[in-house]
Scaffold this active site. Structure first.
Site, PDB file in Angstrom:
ATOM      1  N   ASP A 126       0.859  -1.183   0.000  1.00  0.00           N
ATOM      2  CA  ASP A 126       0.000   0.000   0.000  1.00  0.00           C
ATOM      3  C   ASP A 126       0.890   1.226   0.000  1.00  0.00           C
ATOM      4  O   ASP A 126       1.621   1.465   0.967  1.00  0.00           O
ATOM      5  CB  ASP A 126      -0.922   0.006   1.221  1.00  0.00           C
ATOM      6  CG  ASP A 126      -1.801   1.242   1.270  1.00  0.00           C
ATOM      7  OD1 ASP A 126      -2.673   1.379   0.394  1.00  0.00           O
ATOM      8  OD2 ASP A 126      -1.612   2.068   2.182  1.00  0.00           O
ATOM      9  N   GLU A 182      -2.361  -1.293  -5.592  1.00  0.00           N
ATOM     10  CA  GLU A 182      -3.595  -0.660  -6.018  1.00  0.00           C
ATOM     11  C   GLU A 182      -3.445  -0.072  -7.423  1.00  0.00           C
ATOM     12  O   GLU A 182      -2.379   0.439  -7.779  1.00  0.00           O
ATOM     13  CB  GLU A 182      -3.988   0.451  -5.041  1.00  0.00           C
ATOM     14  CG  GLU A 182      -4.361  -0.046  -3.663  1.00  0.00           C
ATOM     15  CD  GLU A 182      -4.620   1.102  -2.705  1.00  0.00           C
ATOM     16  OE1 GLU A 182      -5.674   1.097  -2.051  1.00  0.00           O
ATOM     17  OE2 GLU A 182      -3.766   1.997  -2.618  1.00  0.00           O
ATOM     18  N   CYS A 213     -12.341  -4.015   6.900  1.00  0.00           N
ATOM     19  CA  CYS A 213     -11.546  -4.742   7.893  1.00  0.00           C
ATOM     20  C   CYS A 213     -10.975  -6.002   7.245  1.00  0.00           C
ATOM     21  O   CYS A 213     -11.710  -6.816   6.683  1.00  0.00           O
ATOM     22  CB  CYS A 213     -12.407  -5.114   9.100  1.00  0.00           C
ATOM     23  SG  CYS A 213     -11.524  -6.053  10.378  1.00  0.00           S
ATOM     24  N   CYS A 258     -12.447  -9.388   9.303  1.00  0.00           N
ATOM     25  CA  CYS A 258     -13.825  -9.883   9.205  1.00  0.00           C
ATOM     26  C   CYS A 258     -14.549  -9.382   7.967  1.00  0.00           C
ATOM     27  O   CYS A 258     -15.654  -9.840   7.676  1.00  0.00           O
ATOM     28  CB  CYS A 258     -14.616  -9.487  10.455  1.00  0.00           C
ATOM     29  SG  CYS A 258     -14.827  -7.702  10.657  1.00  0.00           S
ATOM     30  N   CYS A 298     -14.569  -7.710  16.119  1.00  0.00           N
ATOM     31  CA  CYS A 298     -13.714  -8.894  15.934  1.00  0.00           C
ATOM     32  C   CYS A 298     -12.375  -8.740  16.661  1.00  0.00           C
ATOM     33  O   CYS A 298     -11.481  -9.580  16.490  1.00  0.00           O
ATOM     34  CB  CYS A 298     -13.474  -9.155  14.448  1.00  0.00           C
ATOM     35  SG  CYS A 298     -12.555  -7.849  13.598  1.00  0.00           S
ATOM     36  N   ASP A 308      -2.506   1.488   7.092  1.00  0.00           N
ATOM     37  CA  ASP A 308      -1.847   1.066   5.867  1.00  0.00           C
ATOM     38  C   ASP A 308      -1.597  -0.439   5.847  1.00  0.00           C
ATOM     39  O   ASP A 308      -1.658  -1.071   4.785  1.00  0.00           O
ATOM     40  CB  ASP A 308      -0.530   1.814   5.700  1.00  0.00           C
ATOM     41  CG  ASP A 308      -0.740   3.314   5.516  1.00  0.00           C
ATOM     42  OD1 ASP A 308      -1.834   3.700   5.054  1.00  0.00           O
ATOM     43  OD2 ASP A 308       0.183   4.090   5.845  1.00  0.00           O
TER      44      ASP A 308
END
Length: 306
Positions: free
Chosen positions: A104, A188, A239, A242, A260, A267
């Site tokens: 990232d 990305e 997230c 989860c 969770c 990042d």
């Protein structure tokens, strides 16, 4: 005719052609070369004869020289040779997905890996911004058309080139380090041009994400490895433990999901999501594009300073 007179709104075709002075011509290309034009420290070019050069790297045997381009830059002249290779290996058809990493890119750190490690951002421009401003003021104070102004412009151009070369060297070394340790690098699919027009434009341009991702793609293709571009939507908001949506502002640098009991750096959470997107989809449906490198003919550049 209307565009010729008025231009367009984006200024990409801005009306009547302007006068092009001698200083605006920086590159010219020789479309054909003799195969024995390179002889030791010299190259023989049409109409120019033998030119002495400093080789960046030698040309491999068995490759065919196609074209030569001479470019004038702030610190000298550069010669670029395009070479045709008939036998270029394609990317690995079955990469080792266990050696996958998600990265990232950001402005706090240049990149964050899915394992949590970070690479510091060099800030090549910001560290030399004061010096560039001082050199720019010296240019502004000189009389237009004078030799002193030309000298000041040349000193400013050399400093800008040093900043660009430092940034590019960092991008090459970072991409090589990633590909030396991983077979698949997921990142990305960013709209860098759009981000460069935002309020963070100076920091985005200083980081040079577009150049880094282009270098990563080319080096992965040459090494027979994989570079996967995934859809960046919600990678920071989801997230990674989860899959729930956890809204965050840009200033929120910590991801916390009490349901969770998962907490991590923003990042790192995004890097894990990028890796999951790359691994959990078929090759051509990985929310982006899988670049596997390789055409039957590939041009390689041999850069030399004349």
């Amino acid at each position: 005719m209307e565009r010729y007179l008025k231009g367009d709104s984006k200024s990409s075709c801005s009306g009547k052609p302007r006068f092009k002075s001698l200083s605006r011509y920086r590159t010219f290309t020789f479309a054909q070369l003799k195969q024995d034009c390179l002889q030791g420290k010299f190259i023989k070019l049409p109409n120019l004869g033998n030119l002495k050069l400093i080789k960046h790297r030698s040309v491999p045997d068995g490759l065919k020289l196609k074209t030569a381009s001479i470019t004038r830059k702030a610190n000298g002249y550069y010669l670029s040779l395009s070479i045709e290779c008939e036998n270029v290996a394609n990317g690995s058809p079955d990469p080792d997905w266990s050696k996958t990493v998600g990265v990232d890119v950001g402005l706090k750190d240049f990149l964050t890996r899915s394992k949590g490690e970070t690479v510091a951002i060099p800030q090549c421009y910001r560290k030399t911004e004061r010096k560039l401003k001082r050199l720019q003021r010296r240019v502004s104070r000189k009389k237009k058309g004078s030799n002193n102004r030309k000298k000041a412009v040349h000193r400013l151009a050399k400093q800008h080139k040093k900043v660009a070369d430092t940034r590019k060297d960092f991008h090459f070394k970072t991409s090589k380090w990633l590909l030396d340790n991983y077979d698949v690098v997921a990142h990305e699919d960013l709209n860098v041009r759009g981000l460069a027009n935002s309020r963070l434009s100076k920091s985005v341009n200083d980081a040079g994400w577009g150049q880094f991702l282009s270098i990563l793609e080319v080096k992965a293709a040459n090494a027979g490895l994989w570079s996967v571009a995934v859809n960046p939507n919600s990678t920071s908001q989801t997230c990674s433990n989860c899959g729930a949506n956890v809204p965050k502002q840009l200033s929120d640098r910590w991801h916390s999901r009490p349901h969770c009991h998962y907490e991590a750096d923003r990042d790192v959470n995004a890097a894990v999501n990028i890796k999951t997107l790359a691994e959990g989809h078929p090759v051509h449906q990985a929310c982006g594009e899988l670049r596997d490198g390789g055409s039957k003919k590939q041009e390689a550049l041999s850069i030399a300073e004349a």
